[in-house]
Design a protein around this motif. Structure first.
Motif, mmCIF file in Angstrom:
data_model
loop_
_atom_site.group_PDB
_atom_site.id
_atom_site.type_symbol
_atom_site.label_atom_id
_atom_site.label_comp_id
_atom_site.label_asym_id
_atom_site.label_seq_id
_atom_site.Cartn_x
_atom_site.Cartn_y
_atom_site.Cartn_z
ATOM 1 N N GLY A 135 0.847 -1.187 0.000
ATOM 2 C CA GLY A 135 0.000 0.000 0.000
ATOM 3 C C GLY A 135 0.880 1.232 0.000
ATOM 4 O O GLY A 135 1.674 1.438 0.918
ATOM 5 N N GLN A 136 0.761 2.025 -1.052
ATOM 6 C CA GLN A 136 1.549 3.241 -1.162
ATOM 7 C C GLN A 136 0.714 4.385 -0.596
ATOM 8 O O GLN A 136 -0.312 4.766 -1.158
ATOM 9 N N LEU A 137 1.140 4.933 0.547
ATOM 10 C CA LEU A 137 0.352 5.961 1.235
ATOM 11 C C LEU A 137 0.209 7.214 0.394
ATOM 12 O O LEU A 137 -0.858 7.816 0.330
ATOM 13 N N GLY A 138 1.278 7.636 -0.276
ATOM 14 C CA GLY A 138 1.252 8.860 -1.054
ATOM 15 C C GLY A 138 1.533 10.078 -0.183
ATOM 16 O O GLY A 138 1.944 9.971 0.967
ATOM 17 N N SER A 154 -3.491 7.207 -2.926
ATOM 18 C CA SER A 154 -2.925 5.931 -2.494
ATOM 19 C C SER A 154 -3.045 4.861 -3.579
ATOM 20 O O SER A 154 -4.034 4.802 -4.301
ATOM 21 N N ASP A 170 -4.948 7.748 2.301
ATOM 22 C CA ASP A 170 -3.662 7.374 2.903
ATOM 23 C C ASP A 170 -3.744 5.963 3.482
ATOM 24 O O ASP A 170 -4.098 5.791 4.653
ATOM 25 N N ILE A 171 -3.406 4.977 2.669
ATOM 26 C CA ILE A 171 -3.434 3.587 3.141
ATOM 27 C C ILE A 171 -2.367 3.399 4.222
ATOM 28 O O ILE A 171 -1.203 3.731 4.027
ATOM 29 N N ASP A 205 -7.578 3.182 5.849
ATOM 30 C CA ASP A 205 -7.285 4.487 5.263
ATOM 31 C C ASP A 205 -7.335 5.530 6.377
ATOM 32 O O ASP A 205 -8.382 5.769 6.969
#
Length: 333
Positions: free
Chosen positions: A214-217, A225, A247-248, A263
């Motif tokens: 999981g890409q939060l970003g 995400s 935001d994962i 999230d």
């Protein structure tokens, strides 16, 4: 009564039952936690371990009560308006007595992946410095040091660790396992280079053996995400999907093979929660994110072998008192 009307009533009742059954049950197992950020279920005992991150400790839950297991972790902070105190982060077990803890309280490059032999239930807690082994990813003139070891995923051969030191790389590190011990710890997959989005956080192992990240970003960018799939041996990117989530922070597969995510939704925490991610790979590829529960700043999740879901949330503090909770979610389909 006409037959058509009878069938109509039966249909309505069936729909009502379906709606009622679709609602999962949420129970607070523990409250008063300080920014909890990691969960693991101990093999054979079923005891739940939680990294009570802002309190600098790892606890065990026995009969609904918290027992200190490891205390005295160093503390740091994470975030941009607001910032949250953090210490121990991701957790995973190698075997019943061997716990791996991702650290978050030290500067990048000094941070450690720590391995512990945990005391038995009811025994005195040990100190954070009483490690069986520890590993760092230091930096040099060309490479930034790593830290904030947030998510840990174990496939039996290696533990894959998300880190947030070098934002230009977004490393997933790899802790190789042999004979029940970590033998080496090294940088493995540069996720930022692969998908061009920051901050790997949640990690999980898919049924086909691939690593799910999981890409939060960026926490200042809405709904950026991603969920990405990598080959664990080569590090090759297999699939990458936008999710529409903010935001994962965590990923976990249920025993039935369904993928769930938490999230945090930093920009608007009212939109955060637990989501089921319906992933289609191949020619009809994509991800559908279905909200299951609204949660107040969720940080991590894991399933027990019998299908109940544990989730940690930071919550919203009132008058400075800790608002973190460990939740038990049951009744998921």
């Amino acid at each position: 009564m006409k037959l058509r009307r009878v069938f109509g009533i039966i249909t309505v009742l069936t729909l009502m039952v379906t709606i009622v059954q679709a609602e999962p049950e949420v129970k607070t197992v523990l409250d008063g936690l300080t920014n909890p950020a990691g969960i693991a279920v101990q093999p054979k005992t079923g005891h739940v371990f939680v990294s009570d991150s802002g309190a600098g400790r790892v606890i065990r839950v026995v009969d609904g009560k918290a027992q200190n297991v490891i205390t005295g972790f160093p503390l740091g902070s994470y975030g941009k308006g607001p910032k949250y105190g953090i210490g121990p982060l991701g957790l995973t077990f190698i075997d019943r007595d061997t716990l791996v803890v991702g650290g978050g309280g030290l500067p990048d490059g000094e941070e450690m992946l720590r391995v512990y032999k945990v005391p038995a239930a009811g025994a005195s807690a040990i100190k954070a410095g009483e490690m069986a082994a520890s590993f760092r990813l230091t930096g040099d003139a060309d490479t930034k040091g790593e830290g904030n070891f947030y998510g840990l995923a174990n496939n039996g051969k290696a533990i894959f660790v998300s880190s947030n030191g070098d934002d230009t790389k977004g490393w997933i590190a790899k802790a190789s396992l042999k004979g029940g011990k970590v033998t080496k710890f090294e940088r493995s997959i540069a996720t930022k280079e692969a998908v061009e989005v920051d901050a790997p956080t949640g990690v999980a192992i898919a049924a086909d053996g691939s690593l799910v990240v999981g890409q939060l970003g960026e926490i200042t960018v809405p709904q950026d995400s991603l969920v990405s799939f990598y080959d664990t041996r080569s590090g090759k990117l297999l699939d990458n999907f936008e999710t529409g989530l903010f935001d994962i922070t965590g990923l976990a597969y249920s025993p039935k093979g369904k993928l769930f995510a938490t999230d945090f939704a930093w920009m608007d925490t009212s939109q955060g929660g637990l989501f089921e991610l319906k992933v289609a790979r191949g020619s009809q590829s994509g991800v559908e994110a279905k909200k299951v529960l609204s949660l107040d700043k969720p940080t991590a999740l894991t399933f027990s072998d019998w299908g109940e879901l544990y989730v940690t949330v930071i919550g919203t503090s009132k008058e400075g008192s800790p608002a973190g909770k460990l939740l038990l979610v049951s009744g998921l389909k």
